[in-house]
Write an enzyme that holds these catalytic residues in place. Structure first.
Site, PDB file in Angstrom:
ATOM      1  N   CYS A 153      -2.026 -69.030  60.210  1.00 53.60           N
ATOM      2  CA  CYS A 153      -3.138 -69.582  59.425  1.00 53.60           C
ATOM      3  C   CYS A 153      -4.338 -68.641  59.416  1.00 53.60           C
ATOM      4  O   CYS A 153      -4.930 -68.349  60.459  1.00 53.60           O
ATOM      5  CB  CYS A 153      -3.520 -70.943  60.007  1.00 53.60           C
ATOM      6  SG  CYS A 153      -5.112 -71.577  59.448  1.00 53.60           S
ATOM      7  N   GLY A 154      -4.722 -68.179  58.223  1.00 55.82           N
ATOM      8  CA  GLY A 154      -5.855 -67.269  58.098  1.00 55.82           C
ATOM      9  C   GLY A 154      -7.167 -67.891  58.519  1.00 55.82           C
ATOM     10  O   GLY A 154      -8.012 -67.241  59.153  1.00 55.82           O
TER      11      GLY A 154
END
Length: 522
Positions: free
Chosen positions: A72-73
């Site tokens: 997840c960025g």
């Protein structure tokens, strides 16, 4: 002899040398419980699992837990701020700990706590595992720490006299004081709930009659003191209806902002969170004296529109190129005005090049509200080779003629250049276009929805995929299934339909102008 042997065996059993099952006892003492699994740490943050969460809840009465995913960025962006917040609280010896859980690795926990997106943060108090509070605060270290402090400690200062009241008001730019004649009243609980979340304001509370008199009050009132604009704003409590948390929050947010706010990295979060849908922007170059002189008239026009229109100044001499691009402008066009409704994203510009004065600003706002000025739409120029590649390039100016061509089935990807999900699906989209490039009745296209706006509909998430079937009626079908070549092909071959069992795609990324917290769906 047999009876003697039997007697010896019975004595041995009584002495415990042999077990009832004829096995020797261990020579060590009574067996002990296996040691509990230790909780590891990374950068001051507890690393929890299915087995260690209960231990952490018992050990720490105030525990903030982040559910994250390694891919997840937004989680990666939060990580350094989360660690800094843990360090800030540790330096204060606060009885608050921060922790994290790898969601994909701990499906039992994500299911237990209904985690559907990353990052999700939940605050556990006094070991209560069944009713954690959803974290709603900022995503930077100081804000995270302050959100937690206000839940573990007091979020307000009790004021007993004029000296303490003035000391609080003088110490900060924005101070909110609740004047309540009865501190046991339900309205006080509402006030305290608001104070927990308004992290950029300092709160005080009093029931002292001398303070009511000092500040000219005769009934329960929430007063916002500020060192700018009109200096003070009062919110009287309606005794019949009581104090509404939403109304008070809106009042404080609206009146804590300057009548005119300069757009920059510090003020932009508050501008987008202001819940005032209409924004009026004055674009000027602050290095030019003639431009600076326009600010007086702009400010003069602002007070009657407080709560209805947010007045914002954008300095084109600063790092605000992205704002100019969003409005389809160039710095050379300044000074000028633009009006936008953040809910519809409709943009308006003055009908003429009249000088910016208090009168012209007021007239422009009234003209927009009165429907006398129509919104304008952004569009790039049509590229000369827009139809030469398998994936056709659409812009605002050629969208209508291509999308609603009654002889074609048109499948369009609406994307944003910065969108990670768009980049991930790009190879599949290219492969789809290559596969169907010889089908005269099928068009595969894409449109940069950050640079092109459409009258037919607004695009709020990326990627958004829409199918425009051939024939009359301007039909539009939104595609919400898996983003791979096989599923795309089934969809096209079946005339814009998929079997019911086809998997659903992840939610699209929200627009860069969205006020929602950034998260990634599972």
């Amino acid at each position: 002899m047999d009876s003697q042997l039997l007697l010896v065996l019975l004595l041995l059993l009584l002495l415990g040398v042999l077990s009832p099952w004829g096995q020797e006892h261990e020579t060590r003492g009574p067996s002990e419980e296996p040691p509990e699994e230790e909780i590891s740490e990374e950068d001051g943050v507890l690393v929890l699992s299915q087995h260690t969460l209960s231990l952490a809840l018992r050990a720490h009465p105030a525990l903030l837990v982040e559910f994250y995913a390694p891919w997840c960025g937004h989680c990666k962006a939060l990580a350094p701020e989360y660690s800094k917040a843990a360090a800030l609280l540790a330096a204060e010896s606060a009885q608050i700990r921060l922790a994290k859980v790898d969601g994909p690795a701990e499906p039992g926990l994500t299911e237990e706590f209904a985690v559907t997106e990353y990052p999700t943060l939940k605050f556990f108090r006094d070991g209560n595992r069944t009713h954690p509070e959803e974290y709603t605060g900022p995503r930077e270290a100081k804000g995270i720490a302050e959100w937690l402090r206000r839940r573990v400690g007091s979020s307000t200062t009790r004021l007993e006299d004029e000296e303490s009241a003035h000391a609080l008001i003088d110490a900060q730019d924005i101070v909110v004081i609740g004047f309540f004649q009865d501190l046991q009243d339900e309205d006080v609980a509402t006030f305290l709930a608001v104070s927990q979340d308004a992290l950029d304001m300092t709160f005080g509370l009093t029931d002292r009659p001398q303070l009511f008199q000092k500040f000219g009050l005769t009934k329960d009132t929430v007063v916002l003191f500020k060192k700018f604009d009109e200096g003070r704003a009062d919110f009287p409590v309606n005794k019949e209806l009581g104090l509404d948390q939403g109304d008070l929050s809106y009042f404080l947010l609206t009146h804590s902002m300057h009548l005119v706010t300069e757009f920059n990295s510090e003020t932009s979060p508050k501008i987008f969170a202001a819940r005032v849908p209409n924004h009026l922007l004055l674009f000027i170059n602050q290095t030019l004296a003639p431009h600076q002189e326009l600010l007086a008239g702009f400010r003069e026009a602002a007070p009657p529109f407080r709560g209805q229109v947010l007045f914002v100044v954008v300095d084109v001499g600063a790092n605000n190129t992205h704002v100019l691009q969003y409005f389809g402008m160039k710095a050379e066009e300044t000074p000028t005005l633009r009006f936008i409704n953040m809910e519809t994203t409709k943009k308006y510009r003055p009908a003429d090049s009249e000088p910016v004065t208090a009168a012209s600003v007021t007239a422009f706002c009234h003209a927009v509200f009165g429907g006398k000025i129509k919104p304008y739409l952004l569009s790039q120029e049509v590229p000369p080779d827009w139809d030469q590649r398998p994936v056709k390039t659409l812009v605002g100016k050629n969208f209508e003629q291509v999308a609603f061509d009654e002889t074609k089935n048109v499948f369009i990807k609406f994307y944003a250049p910065w969108c990670t999900h768009c980049k991930e699906m790009a190879p599949a989209w290219e492969a789809l276009a290559e596969k169907y490039k010889d089908h005269e009745d099928i068009v595969i296209a894409e449109l940069d929805a950050t640079a092109n706006e459409l009258e037919a509909f607004a695009v709020h998430g990326f990627p958004t995929l829409k199918y425009f079937p051939a024939g009359p009626g301007r039909k539009v079908i939104e595609y919400k299934s898996a983003r791979d070549l096989e599923t795309f092909s089934k969809f096209l071959d079946n005339g814009g339909k998929l079997p019911a069992e086809e998997p659903t795609a992840p939610f699209p990324e929200t627009s860069g102008n969205s006020t929602l917290d950034p998260k990634e769906e599972l």
